[in-house]
Write an enzyme that holds these catalytic residues in place. Structure first.
Site, PDB file in Angstrom:
ATOM      1  N   ARG A  63       0.841  -1.220   0.000  1.00 37.20           N
ATOM      2  CA  ARG A  63       0.000   0.000   0.000  1.00 37.20           C
ATOM      3  C   ARG A  63       0.863   1.254   0.000  1.00 37.20           C
ATOM      4  O   ARG A  63       0.436   2.306  -0.461  1.00 37.20           O
ATOM      5  CB  ARG A  63      -0.962  -0.012   1.191  1.00 37.20           C
ATOM      6  CG  ARG A  63      -1.731   1.291   1.363  1.00 37.20           C
ATOM      7  CD  ARG A  63      -3.052   1.139   2.117  1.00 37.20           C
ATOM      8  NE  ARG A  63      -2.949   0.357   3.328  1.00 37.20           N
ATOM      9  CZ  ARG A  63      -2.371   0.753   4.459  1.00 37.20           C
ATOM     10  NH1 ARG A  63      -1.811   1.950   4.535  1.00 37.20           N
ATOM     11  NH2 ARG A  63      -2.331  -0.032   5.516  1.00 37.20           N
ATOM     12  N   TYR A 116     -12.617  18.306 -16.136  1.00 40.68           N
ATOM     13  CA  TYR A 116     -13.168  16.963 -16.323  1.00 40.68           C
ATOM     14  C   TYR A 116     -14.397  16.788 -15.411  1.00 40.68           C
ATOM     15  O   TYR A 116     -14.422  17.311 -14.291  1.00 40.68           O
ATOM     16  CB  TYR A 116     -12.073  15.952 -15.969  1.00 40.68           C
ATOM     17  CG  TYR A 116     -12.516  14.519 -16.015  1.00 40.68           C
ATOM     18  CD1 TYR A 116     -12.737  13.871 -17.225  1.00 40.68           C
ATOM     19  CD2 TYR A 116     -12.720  13.811 -14.838  1.00 40.68           C
ATOM     20  CE1 TYR A 116     -13.140  12.560 -17.263  1.00 40.68           C
ATOM     21  CE2 TYR A 116     -13.124  12.488 -14.864  1.00 40.68           C
ATOM     22  CZ  TYR A 116     -13.341  11.874 -16.074  1.00 40.68           C
ATOM     23  OH  TYR A 116     -13.743  10.566 -16.098  1.00 40.68           O
ATOM     24  N   ASP A 188      -3.915  19.663 -14.608  1.00 39.04           N
ATOM     25  CA  ASP A 188      -4.234  18.353 -15.178  1.00 39.04           C
ATOM     26  C   ASP A 188      -3.723  18.347 -16.620  1.00 39.04           C
ATOM     27  O   ASP A 188      -4.228  19.075 -17.473  1.00 39.04           O
ATOM     28  CB  ASP A 188      -5.753  18.123 -15.125  1.00 39.04           C
ATOM     29  CG  ASP A 188      -6.172  16.744 -15.634  1.00 39.04           C
ATOM     30  OD1 ASP A 188      -5.443  16.164 -16.465  1.00 39.04           O
ATOM     31  OD2 ASP A 188      -7.243  16.263 -15.214  1.00 39.04           O
ATOM     32  N   LYS A 213      -5.331   7.249 -19.773  1.00 35.85           N
ATOM     33  CA  LYS A 213      -5.564   7.741 -21.123  1.00 35.85           C
ATOM     34  C   LYS A 213      -4.295   7.601 -21.972  1.00 35.85           C
ATOM     35  O   LYS A 213      -3.892   6.497 -22.272  1.00 35.85           O
ATOM     36  CB  LYS A 213      -6.064   9.188 -21.058  1.00 35.85           C
ATOM     37  CG  LYS A 213      -7.169   9.421 -20.015  1.00 35.85           C
ATOM     38  CD  LYS A 213      -8.456   8.722 -20.349  1.00 35.85           C
ATOM     39  CE  LYS A 213      -9.488   8.790 -19.228  1.00 35.85           C
ATOM     40  NZ  LYS A 213      -9.794  10.109 -18.709  1.00 35.85           N
TER      41      LYS A 213
HETATM   42  C1  LIG Z   1     -10.306  10.565 -17.521  1.00 36.97           C
HETATM   43  C2  LIG Z   1      -9.837  11.839 -16.954  1.00 36.97           C
HETATM   44  C3  LIG Z   1      -9.688  11.998 -15.566  1.00 36.97           C
HETATM   45  C4  LIG Z   1     -10.039  10.891 -14.598  1.00 36.97           C
HETATM   46  O1  LIG Z   1      -9.201   9.801 -14.737  1.00 36.97           O
HETATM   47  P1  LIG Z   1      -9.621   8.285 -14.342  1.00 36.97           P
HETATM   48  O2  LIG Z   1      -8.365   7.535 -14.591  1.00 36.97           O
HETATM   49  O3  LIG Z   1     -10.758   7.896 -15.213  1.00 36.97           O
HETATM   50  O4  LIG Z   1     -10.014   8.323 -12.899  1.00 36.97           O
HETATM   51  C5  LIG Z   1      -9.209  13.200 -15.111  1.00 36.97           C
HETATM   52  N1  LIG Z   1      -8.912  14.214 -15.943  1.00 36.97           N
HETATM   53  C6  LIG Z   1      -9.047  14.108 -17.270  1.00 36.97           C
HETATM   54  C7  LIG Z   1      -8.706  15.255 -18.147  1.00 36.97           C
HETATM   55  C8  LIG Z   1      -9.522  12.917 -17.826  1.00 36.97           C
HETATM   56  O5  LIG Z   1      -9.669  12.820 -19.154  1.00 36.97           O
END
Ligand SMILES: *Cc1c(COP(=O)(O)O)cnc(C)c1O
Length: 395
Positions: A63, A116, A188, A213
């Site tokens: 963890r 998001y 982000d 992604k």
């Molecule tokens: C998909 C996404 C998230 C969240 O990510 P997860 O891995 O699905 O929790 C956050 N920010 C952006 C820009 C995203 O495209």
């Protein structure tokens, strides 16, 4: 990477392949081993204590840290040009851990309306429950964001490009404004990836990713990561090791493997997306195209300044209502109709089932998302086939 063996800093492609893997091999293996072991044992209590107290490198319990996960963190850290990185079970875990680490009751956070969907839910549903004030500004109104910052702000949270209307904010300008008022800046960088944009160099304090992604790139592993200075990352890590939103080793391995081709994939996706955006812009059935690489994009100039490629995600609105979207999407042959982006396969879908599935129609309208919008995450297919596919589905 082992910088002592290099007299010049290697390029991003070389780092995508090699970074983070120096100490992660086992018995001469050329690939990072997947350490499924939850615990790590020691012959003496003295050595065990040294590792537990952070005086010696090593692992105690899964963890907290794990060698496969550490290799993944180090690869992303290197690509973002950061001192430190820590990882999470998903992108949303990375974002919520960062916010709940850095904010306390009575604090104020400034952000934009176009984050998001899940991030937006943290802002409107969860943070206010802890008496944290959230100011959400019009995404491209830089003066309004600066004014909100000057009213007092512990943290500025940005995303660029945004999802799904692919807006671009000036990270350097807003980071400077936040720092003048003593606020931390979190960006982000999921849609851009470190291949196209490096927020730390533009003045951000922390970069967050949904590694699910583009970083992973194959839609087979959920993960999040946070990069930045050692002290800040250590604080976020400490909250994560306690609340337990850790990345599991098999996912870390899949991400490491995916990241070795990050630069190749993103380069191809940049090229494909620009050609597709230009094609769509000239098509009579398309009302509007959102892509920062187009001269018609409202912040094309900012994108040219802060990005070295415009990314693999675009969106476009059809003439007509949501019914036009419903009949168009199933006609696409080379696109998964799914809630994901950044994969090697093209992915398409409306915001109502993807980025903003948690939002109501009224919330989507308030965010300026057209009803007939389609988010199109371009894969690495041959662009001529994708354009032919779009032409057939539109025609
Ligand atoms: C998909 C996404 C998230 C969240 O990510 P997860 O891995 O699905 O929790 C956050 N920010 C952006 C820009 C995203 O495209």
């Amino acid at each position: 990477m082992d910088q002592t063996k290099h007299d010049v800093t290697p390029g991003l492609g070389t780092r995508a392949v090699w970074a983070g893997e120096q100490d992660a091999h086992w018995a001469g293996a050329t690939q990072v081993a997947v350490a499924f072991s939850v615990s790590f044992g020691y012959k003496t209590v003295e050595e065990w204590l040294e590792v537990a107290l952070g005086k010696k490198a090593g692992h105690i319990y899964g963890r907290n840290t794990n060698p496969t996960v550490a290799a993944f963190e180090d690869k992303v850290r290197d690509l973002e040009g950061a001192e430190a990185a820590t990882s999470f079970a998903s992108g949303m875990a990375a974002i919520s851990n960062t916010l709940f680490t850095l904010l306390s009751p009575g604090d104020r956070i400034v952000s934009i309306k176009d984050t998001y969907g899940g991030t937006n839910k943290l802002f409107v549903e969860f943070l206010p429950r802890f008496q944290i004030e959230v100011a959400l500004c019009d995404t491209t109104d830089h003066s309004a964001i600066e004014a909100a910052i000057s009213q007092g702000c512990k943290l500025l949270y940005l995303e660029s490009p945004t999802n799904p209307t692919i807006k671009v904010v000036d990270i350097a300008r807003l980071a400077a404004a936040a720092h003048r008022h003593g606020a931390l800046v979190v960006v982000d960088n999921t849609l851009a990836t470190p291949i196209n944009q490096r927020p730390l160099q533009l003045g951000a304090d922390l970069v967050v990713h949904s590694a699910t992604k583009f970083l992973g790139g194959h839609a087979d592993a959920l993960a999040g990561v946070v990069c930045g200075p050692r002290d800040l990352v250590a604080r976020v890590y400490h909250f994560r090791e306690i609340n337990g939103a850790c990345l599991e080793p098999m996912s870390a391995y899949l991400l490491l493997r995916g990241m070795k081709t990050l630069h190749l994939r993103v380069r191809q996706q940049n090229e494909n997306a620009l050609q597709i955006a230009r094609f769509l812009e000239s098509h009579a059935r398309v009302a509007q195209v959102f892509y920062p690489g187009l001269a018609s994009h409202e912040n094309h100039d900012i994108a040219c300044r802060q990005m070295s490629g415009f990314g693999g995600v675009l969106s476009f609105a059809l003439h007509g209502s949501f019914d036009a979207v419903k009949s168009f999407l199933p006609r696409l042959r080379y696109a998964n109709l799914a809630a994901n982006l950044g994969a090697v396969e093209t992915v398409a879908g409306p915001p109502a089932t993807t980025s903003h599935v948690e939002s109501t129609p009224a919330e989507r309208a308030a965010s300026g998302i057209p009803e007939a919008l389609i988010r199109y995450s371009v894969g690495i297919e041959d662009v001529d086939d994708l354009i032919a596919d779009l032409r057939r589905a539109l025609g």
